[in-house]
Write a protein that holds these residues in place. Structure first.
Motif, PDB file in Angstrom:
ATOM      1  N   HIS A  19     -11.403   1.040  -8.714  1.00 16.77           N
ATOM      2  CA  HIS A  19     -10.437   1.367  -7.659  1.00 16.77           C
ATOM      3  C   HIS A  19     -10.678   0.653  -6.323  1.00 16.77           C
ATOM      4  CE1 HIS A  19      -8.697   4.295 -10.301  1.00 16.77           C
ATOM      5  NE2 HIS A  19      -9.825   4.964 -10.380  1.00 16.77           N
ATOM      6  N   THR A  20     -11.634  -0.258  -6.233  1.00 19.20           N
ATOM      7  CA  THR A  20     -11.855  -0.929  -4.956  1.00 19.20           C
ATOM      8  C   THR A  20     -10.656  -1.783  -4.553  1.00 19.20           C
ATOM      9  OG1 THR A  20     -13.014  -2.748  -6.050  1.00 19.20           O
ATOM     10  CG2 THR A  20     -14.371  -0.991  -5.115  1.00 19.20           C
ATOM     11  N   SER A  21      -9.900  -2.289  -5.519  1.00 17.19           N
ATOM     12  CA  SER A  21      -8.737  -3.112  -5.182  1.00 17.19           C
ATOM     13  C   SER A  21      -7.526  -2.279  -4.795  1.00 17.19           C
ATOM     14  CB  SER A  21      -8.378  -4.038  -6.346  1.00 17.19           C
ATOM     15  OG  SER A  21      -7.919  -3.280  -7.447  1.00 17.19           O
ATOM     16  N   GLN A  22      -7.593  -0.972  -4.999  1.00 18.46           N
ATOM     17  CA  GLN A  22      -6.475  -0.082  -4.656  1.00 18.46           C
ATOM     18  C   GLN A  22      -6.797   0.818  -3.472  1.00 18.46           C
ATOM     19  OE1 GLN A  22      -5.648   2.193  -8.162  1.00 18.46           O
ATOM     20  NE2 GLN A  22      -5.044   0.427  -9.368  1.00 18.46           N
ATOM     21  N   THR A  23      -8.010   0.741  -2.947  1.00 17.86           N
ATOM     22  CA  THR A  23      -8.455   1.616  -1.873  1.00 17.86           C
ATOM     23  C   THR A  23      -8.466   0.866  -0.547  1.00 17.86           C
ATOM     24  OG1 THR A  23      -9.844   2.821  -3.432  1.00 17.86           O
ATOM     25  CG2 THR A  23     -10.322   3.133  -1.096  1.00 17.86           C
ATOM     26  N   CYS A  24      -7.881   1.473   0.462  1.00 17.96           N
ATOM     27  CA  CYS A  24      -7.831   0.876   1.803  1.00 17.96           C
ATOM     28  C   CYS A  24      -9.198   1.023   2.463  1.00 17.96           C
ATOM     29  CB  CYS A  24      -6.768   1.587   2.644  1.00 17.96           C
ATOM     30  SG  CYS A  24      -6.675   0.995   4.341  1.00 17.96           S
ATOM     31  N   ASN A  25      -9.746  -0.075   2.944  1.00 16.47           N
ATOM     32  CA  ASN A  25     -11.049   0.020   3.599  1.00 16.47           C
ATOM     33  C   ASN A  25     -10.934   0.550   5.021  1.00 16.47           C
ATOM     34  OD1 ASN A  25     -10.956  -2.223   5.570  1.00 16.47           O
ATOM     35  ND2 ASN A  25     -10.817  -3.491   3.762  1.00 16.47           N
ATOM     36  N   ALA A  26      -9.712   0.672   5.546  1.00 21.72           N
ATOM     37  CA  ALA A  26      -9.516   1.214   6.888  1.00 21.72           C
ATOM     38  C   ALA A  26      -9.410   2.737   6.883  1.00 21.72           C
ATOM     39  CB  ALA A  26      -8.271   0.602   7.522  1.00 21.72           C
ATOM     40  N   CYS A  27      -8.618   3.292   5.953  1.00 19.44           N
ATOM     41  CA  CYS A  27      -8.392   4.745   5.957  1.00 19.44           C
ATOM     42  C   CYS A  27      -8.862   5.440   4.688  1.00 19.44           C
ATOM     43  CB  CYS A  27      -6.918   5.058   6.206  1.00 19.44           C
ATOM     44  SG  CYS A  27      -5.830   4.748   4.791  1.00 19.44           S
ATOM     45  N   ARG A  28      -9.326   4.681   3.685  1.00 19.68           N
ATOM     46  CA  ARG A  28      -9.851   5.188   2.416  1.00 19.68           C
ATOM     47  C   ARG A  28      -8.781   5.718   1.460  1.00 19.68           C
ATOM     48  NH1 ARG A  28     -13.325   2.490   1.769  1.00 19.68           N
ATOM     49  NH2 ARG A  28     -14.349   3.766   0.264  1.00 19.68           N
ATOM     50  N   HIS A  29      -7.489   5.591   1.804  1.00 18.29           N
ATOM     51  CA  HIS A  29      -6.405   6.033   0.919  1.00 18.29           C
ATOM     52  C   HIS A  29      -6.351   5.123  -0.301  1.00 18.29           C
ATOM     53  CE1 HIS A  29      -2.582   7.859  -0.214  1.00 18.29           C
ATOM     54  NE2 HIS A  29      -2.131   6.639  -0.447  1.00 18.29           N
ATOM     55  N   ARG A  30      -6.162   5.724  -1.484  1.00 16.10           N
ATOM     56  CA  ARG A  30      -6.087   4.936  -2.712  1.00 16.10           C
ATOM     57  C   ARG A  30      -4.710   5.083  -3.333  1.00 16.10           C
ATOM     58  NH1 ARG A  30     -10.021   6.760  -7.046  1.00 16.10           N
ATOM     59  NH2 ARG A  30      -8.310   7.998  -7.842  1.00 16.10           N
ATOM     60  N   ALA A  31      -4.056   3.947  -3.587  1.00 17.22           N
ATOM     61  CA  ALA A  31      -2.752   3.937  -4.243  1.00 17.22           C
ATOM     62  C   ALA A  31      -2.528   2.574  -4.878  1.00 17.22           C
ATOM     63  CB  ALA A  31      -1.641   4.232  -3.239  1.00 17.22           C
ATOM     64  N   ALA A  32      -2.090   2.576  -6.121  1.00 13.20           N
ATOM     65  CA  ALA A  32      -1.795   1.316  -6.813  1.00 13.20           C
ATOM     66  C   ALA A  32      -0.704   0.542  -6.084  1.00 13.20           C
ATOM     67  CB  ALA A  32      -1.387   1.587  -8.258  1.00 13.20           C
ATOM     68  N   GLU A  33       0.201   1.242  -5.424  1.00 13.06           N
ATOM     69  CA  GLU A  33       1.316   0.600  -4.712  1.00 13.06           C
ATOM     70  C   GLU A  33       0.847  -0.220  -3.506  1.00 13.06           C
ATOM     71  OE1 GLU A  33       2.197   3.975  -7.021  1.00 13.06           O
ATOM     72  OE2 GLU A  33       1.173   4.080  -5.093  1.00 13.06           O
ATOM     73  N   SER A  34      -0.363   0.021  -3.027  1.00  5.98           N
ATOM     74  CA  SER A  34      -0.889  -0.734  -1.884  1.00  5.98           C
ATOM     75  C   SER A  34      -1.195  -2.180  -2.255  1.00  5.98           C
ATOM     76  CB  SER A  34      -2.153  -0.072  -1.340  1.00  5.98           C
ATOM     77  OG  SER A  34      -1.849   1.175  -0.763  1.00  5.98           O
ATOM     78  N   ARG A  35      -1.340  -2.440  -3.535  1.00  6.70           N
ATOM     79  CA  ARG A  35      -1.630  -3.794  -3.999  1.00  6.70           C
ATOM     80  C   ARG A  35      -0.300  -4.502  -4.222  1.00  6.70           C
ATOM     81  NH1 ARG A  35      -6.375  -6.074  -6.388  1.00  6.70           N
ATOM     82  NH2 ARG A  35      -5.971  -8.290  -6.239  1.00  6.70           N
ATOM     83  N   GLU A  36       0.243  -5.092  -3.148  1.00  8.78           N
ATOM     84  CA  GLU A  36       1.572  -5.713  -3.200  1.00  8.78           C
ATOM     85  C   GLU A  36       1.639  -6.867  -4.191  1.00  8.78           C
ATOM     86  OE1 GLU A  36       2.338  -6.801   0.895  1.00  8.78           O
ATOM     87  OE2 GLU A  36       3.633  -5.056   1.093  1.00  8.78           O
ATOM     88  N   ARG A  37       0.673  -7.759  -4.097  1.00  6.62           N
ATOM     89  CA  ARG A  37       0.597  -8.928  -4.976  1.00  6.62           C
ATOM     90  C   ARG A  37      -0.864  -9.126  -5.354  1.00  6.62           C
ATOM     91  NH1 ARG A  37       3.573 -11.220  -0.534  1.00  6.62           N
ATOM     92  NH2 ARG A  37       1.763 -12.484  -0.049  1.00  6.62           N
ATOM     93  N   GLN A  38      -1.114 -10.099  -6.182  1.00  5.35           N
ATOM     94  CA  GLN A  38      -2.481 -10.393  -6.601  1.00  5.35           C
ATOM     95  C   GLN A  38      -3.399 -10.645  -5.406  1.00  5.35           C
ATOM     96  OE1 GLN A  38      -3.845 -10.210  -9.582  1.00  5.35           O
ATOM     97  NE2 GLN A  38      -5.829 -10.961  -8.927  1.00  5.35           N
ATOM     98  N   SER A  39      -2.900 -11.326  -4.391  1.00  2.00           N
ATOM     99  CA  SER A  39      -3.752 -11.691  -3.257  1.00  2.00           C
ATOM    100  C   SER A  39      -3.493 -10.871  -1.996  1.00  2.00           C
ATOM    101  CB  SER A  39      -3.576 -13.176  -2.932  1.00  2.00           C
ATOM    102  OG  SER A  39      -2.242 -13.407  -2.513  1.00  2.00           O
ATOM    103  N   ALA A  52      -6.371  -9.198  -0.541  1.00  2.00           N
ATOM    104  CA  ALA A  52      -6.787  -8.156  -1.479  1.00  2.00           C
ATOM    105  C   ALA A  52      -8.271  -8.255  -1.837  1.00  2.00           C
ATOM    106  CB  ALA A  52      -5.929  -8.226  -2.740  1.00  2.00           C
ATOM    107  N   ASP A  53      -8.797  -9.463  -2.004  1.00  2.00           N
ATOM    108  CA  ASP A  53     -10.211  -9.620  -2.356  1.00  2.00           C
ATOM    109  C   ASP A  53     -11.123  -9.209  -1.200  1.00  2.00           C
ATOM    110  OD1 ASP A  53      -9.553 -10.511  -4.874  1.00  2.00           O
ATOM    111  OD2 ASP A  53      -9.734 -12.634  -4.353  1.00  2.00           O
ATOM    112  N   VAL A  54     -10.716  -9.509   0.023  1.00  3.19           N
ATOM    113  CA  VAL A  54     -11.516  -9.134   1.192  1.00  3.19           C
ATOM    114  C   VAL A  54     -11.508  -7.618   1.349  1.00  3.19           C
ATOM    115  CG1 VAL A  54     -11.727  -9.302   3.701  1.00  3.19           C
ATOM    116  CG2 VAL A  54     -11.177 -11.337   2.345  1.00  3.19           C
ATOM    117  N   ASN A  55     -10.340  -7.001   1.218  1.00  2.00           N
ATOM    118  CA  ASN A  55     -10.257  -5.546   1.294  1.00  2.00           C
ATOM    119  C   ASN A  55     -11.147  -4.901   0.234  1.00  2.00           C
ATOM    120  OD1 ASN A  55      -8.774  -2.961   2.228  1.00  2.00           O
ATOM    121  ND2 ASN A  55      -8.539  -2.962   0.011  1.00  2.00           N
ATOM    122  N   ALA A  56     -11.065  -5.378  -0.990  1.00  2.00           N
ATOM    123  CA  ALA A  56     -11.863  -4.809  -2.081  1.00  2.00           C
ATOM    124  C   ALA A  56     -13.358  -5.028  -1.855  1.00  2.00           C
ATOM    125  CB  ALA A  56     -11.437  -5.403  -3.417  1.00  2.00           C
TER     126      ALA A  56
END
Length: 85
Positions: A19-39, A52-56
């Motif tokens: 779930h690191t690619s779906q979790t916001c590093n700013a607010c910790r909210h996790r949602a698959a919809e936050s991953r707009e595109r691969q990058s 996306a890679d930096v956030n994850a």
């Protein structure tokens, strides 16, 4: 993993990347919809945007208290050639 251990001896720790690619590093909210595109990552809760890679990459640091974020990015860039935007 061996290359990272060579570049950062004693500072590499295995973590669960789930779930690191779906979790916001700013607010910790996790949602698959936050991953707009691969990058591209855009948090549906707070609006935080990042590559996306930096956030994850920042999430394991926050979860495990590993390296400073700048150290993680530096290791990734030198080892993998990732360009952070």
């Amino acid at each position: 993993m061996q290359r990272l251990e060579h570049k950062a001896p004693g500072r590499v720790q295995k973590i669960n990347p789930r779930h690191t690619s779906q979790t916001c590093n700013a607010c910790r909210h996790r949602a698959a919809e936050s991953r707009e595109r691969q990058s591209r990552f855009r948090c549906v809760a707070c609006g935080h945007q990042a590559h996306a890679d930096v956030n994850a990459a920042k999430n394991p640091h926050l979860q495990a208290g590993l390296l400073a974020v700048s150290e993680i990015i530096s290791v990734l860039q030198s080892s993998c050639g990732i360009i952070c935007v």
